[in-house]
Design a protein around this motif. Structure first.
Motif, PDB file in Angstrom:
ATOM      1  N   SER A  66      -5.907   0.266   5.270  1.00  0.00           N
ATOM      2  CA  SER A  66      -6.521   0.384   3.953  1.00  0.00           C
ATOM      3  C   SER A  66      -7.942  -0.155   4.046  1.00  0.00           C
ATOM      4  CB  SER A  66      -5.742  -0.415   2.913  1.00  0.00           C
ATOM      5  OG  SER A  66      -6.478  -0.537   1.712  1.00  0.00           O
ATOM      6  N   THR A  67      -8.840   0.422   3.264  1.00  0.00           N
ATOM      7  CA  THR A  67     -10.201  -0.094   3.252  1.00  0.00           C
ATOM      8  C   THR A  67     -10.247  -1.484   2.647  1.00  0.00           C
ATOM      9  OG1 THR A  67     -10.604   1.002   1.119  1.00  0.00           O
ATOM     10  CG2 THR A  67     -11.222   2.209   3.113  1.00  0.00           C
ATOM     11  N   ALA A  72      -3.856   3.839  -1.473  1.00  0.00           N
ATOM     12  CA  ALA A  72      -4.853   4.047  -0.424  1.00  0.00           C
ATOM     13  C   ALA A  72      -5.211   5.530  -0.352  1.00  0.00           C
ATOM     14  CB  ALA A  72      -4.306   3.541   0.907  1.00  0.00           C
ATOM     15  N   GLU A  77      -7.709   2.087  -4.550  1.00  0.00           N
ATOM     16  CA  GLU A  77      -8.131   1.273  -3.412  1.00  0.00           C
ATOM     17  C   GLU A  77      -9.514   0.656  -3.625  1.00  0.00           C
ATOM     18  OE1 GLU A  77      -7.492   1.957   1.315  1.00  0.00           O
ATOM     19  OE2 GLU A  77      -8.636   3.486   0.248  1.00  0.00           O
ATOM     20  N   ALA A  92       0.103   5.451   0.739  1.00  0.00           N
ATOM     21  CA  ALA A  92      -0.863   6.467   1.159  1.00  0.00           C
ATOM     22  C   ALA A  92      -0.273   7.858   0.989  1.00  0.00           C
ATOM     23  CB  ALA A  92      -1.254   6.251   2.618  1.00  0.00           C
ATOM     24  N   TYR A 103       0.823  -1.210   0.000  1.00  0.00           N
ATOM     25  CA  TYR A 103       0.000   0.000   0.000  1.00  0.00           C
ATOM     26  C   TYR A 103       0.858   1.262   0.000  1.00  0.00           C
ATOM     27  CZ  TYR A 103      -3.633  -3.258   1.641  1.00  0.00           C
ATOM     28  OH  TYR A 103      -4.506  -4.315   1.772  1.00  0.00           O
ATOM     29  N   ASN A 147      -4.293   6.024  11.124  1.00  0.00           N
ATOM     30  CA  ASN A 147      -5.304   5.793  12.153  1.00  0.00           C
ATOM     31  C   ASN A 147      -4.753   5.899  13.572  1.00  0.00           C
ATOM     32  OD1 ASN A 147      -3.821   3.472  12.064  1.00  0.00           O
ATOM     33  ND2 ASN A 147      -5.541   2.066  11.895  1.00  0.00           N
ATOM     34  N   ASN A 156     -11.166  10.107   4.038  1.00  0.00           N
ATOM     35  CA  ASN A 156     -10.103   9.678   3.139  1.00  0.00           C
ATOM     36  C   ASN A 156      -8.789   9.459   3.881  1.00  0.00           C
ATOM     37  OD1 ASN A 156      -9.172   9.119   0.483  1.00  0.00           O
ATOM     38  ND2 ASN A 156      -8.148  11.091   0.440  1.00  0.00           N
ATOM     39  N   PHE A 166      -1.036   2.753   9.792  1.00  0.00           N
ATOM     40  CA  PHE A 166      -1.853   2.966   8.603  1.00  0.00           C
ATOM     41  C   PHE A 166      -2.854   1.824   8.414  1.00  0.00           C
ATOM     42  CE2 PHE A 166       1.916   5.471   7.316  1.00  0.00           C
ATOM     43  CZ  PHE A 166       1.309   6.624   6.830  1.00  0.00           C
ATOM     44  N   ARG A 214      -5.910   7.801   6.023  1.00  0.00           N
ATOM     45  CA  ARG A 214      -5.443   6.423   6.201  1.00  0.00           C
ATOM     46  C   ARG A 214      -4.484   6.268   7.377  1.00  0.00           C
ATOM     47  NH1 ARG A 214      -9.315   5.992   4.165  1.00  0.00           N
ATOM     48  NH2 ARG A 214      -9.892   5.194   2.095  1.00  0.00           N
TER      49      ARG A 214
END
Length: 316
Positions: free
Chosen positions: A296-297, A261, A249, A224, A222, A278, A274, A294, A276
């Motif tokens: 990702s959905t 992401a 993503e 971001a 990923y 967290n 939006n 980090f 990423r």
């Protein structure tokens, strides 16, 4: 770790909140390019400034899943019962300045030189010091180090998922296909050298975040960023002459490995959905604030904490 280095890498042009386009991905892309290895140890990595080198790890190399568990199992680098990759160096060959690549790794690389030679260059860069070079048995290929993250990998297995994830994050930070010179610093959680501030005062722009596990049974990769929809004018791209290698993503139909992401902190219109990162940003010193976690959905219940945030110079 504040690992810095001047890379021949086109800075990610994270166009729009996290390069909405698969072509403009922070750290991705390009033709096979010379990528120097780097030697590193957690203790040694404290000397963060690396020499000039090539960091353009071609996105198609990652796309081929060269470190996928089933692939490394087939060469005896890992096994069905041991996910920790073999040492990089052949027994009895390690000196102060270099070593010979372990036969299993050389066989792995020879089976797909197009993708695995660049990956081995990246592995060397993310594991050993600039003064250390890993060579093939016949000496025709050499892989110098640069960021001393895991110098112990020379003689011992890379043990633990945390190390495999951090190594993956480092490798992903090298992605790019434009073959331009770039001053780059990577910082992340894990204590020294991972969380040290960038020693180059010019590396102040937070460019992107990198996370995943390239060594997994089902590899993840990923990228971001940036913080806003305002692109970081780094020049990085996720394409090569063969085409694009990155997926949005939310694009379930895209089969490429590298996923773009969301933004690190959110888009310019304060669209924090939006975001990423967290976890609260961490101050590494000298005005360097990095993200320690980090997501990702694509993996909504999964947080990656063995991650790197990249910092680059202001655009000219």
């Amino acid at each position: 770790m504040t690992t810095q280095l001047t890379h021949l890498v086109s800075r990610f042009g994270f166009a729009g909140a996290l390069l909405v386009s698969a072509a403009a991905l922070p750290a991705c892309g390009g033709e096979p390019v010379d990528i120097e290895d780097f030697e590193g140890d957690v203790d040694e990595a404290v000397q963060a400034t690396g020499p000039t080198g090539g960091n353009n790890l071609p996105p198609f190399a990652v796309d081929s899943d060269p470190l996928k568990r089933s692939v490394t199992n087939s060469f005896g680098i890992t096994s069905s019962t041991n996910p920790d990759p073999l040492p990089l160096c052949k027994n009895g060959t390690v000196t102060a300045t270099g070593c010979t690549l372990k036969p299993e790794w050389e066989s792995w690389m020879s089976a797909d030189g197009t993708n695995r030679a660049p990956m081995m260059k990246g592995i060397a860069k993310c594991s050993v010091a600039p003064s250390f070079t890993i060579s093939t048995n016949d000496g025709t290929q050499t892989f110098p180090g640069q960021w001393e993250l895991y110098p112990g990998w020379k003689s011992n297995r890379l043990t633990g998922e945390d190390k495999r994830e951090r190594m993956s994050s480092c490798l992903l930070s090298l992605l790019n296909g434009n073959n331009q010179e770039l001053a780059l610093c990577i910082v992340g959680p894990g204590g020294t050298p991972f969380s040290d501030a960038c020693t180059d005062p010019n590396l102040t722009i937070r460019e992107g975040g990198f996370f995943g596990n390239l060594f997994a049974t089902n590899p993840t990769a990923y990228v971001a960023g940036p913080d806003t929809a305002d692109p970081v004018d780094s020049g990085r791209a996720c394409f090569a002459t063969q085409g694009n290698y990155c997926c949005a993503e939310g694009d379930a139909n895209c089969t490429h490995r590298i996923v773009l992401a969301g933004a690190i902190l959110g888009s310019p219109n304060q669209n924090f959905a939006n975001k990423r990162c967290n976890a609260p940003l961490v101050d590494a010193g000298s005005g360097i604030w990095y993200c320690p976690s980090f997501f990702s959905t694509r993996e909504p219940n999964r947080s990656y904490t063995n991650v790197f945030t990249t910092f680059v110079p202001p655009a000219l």
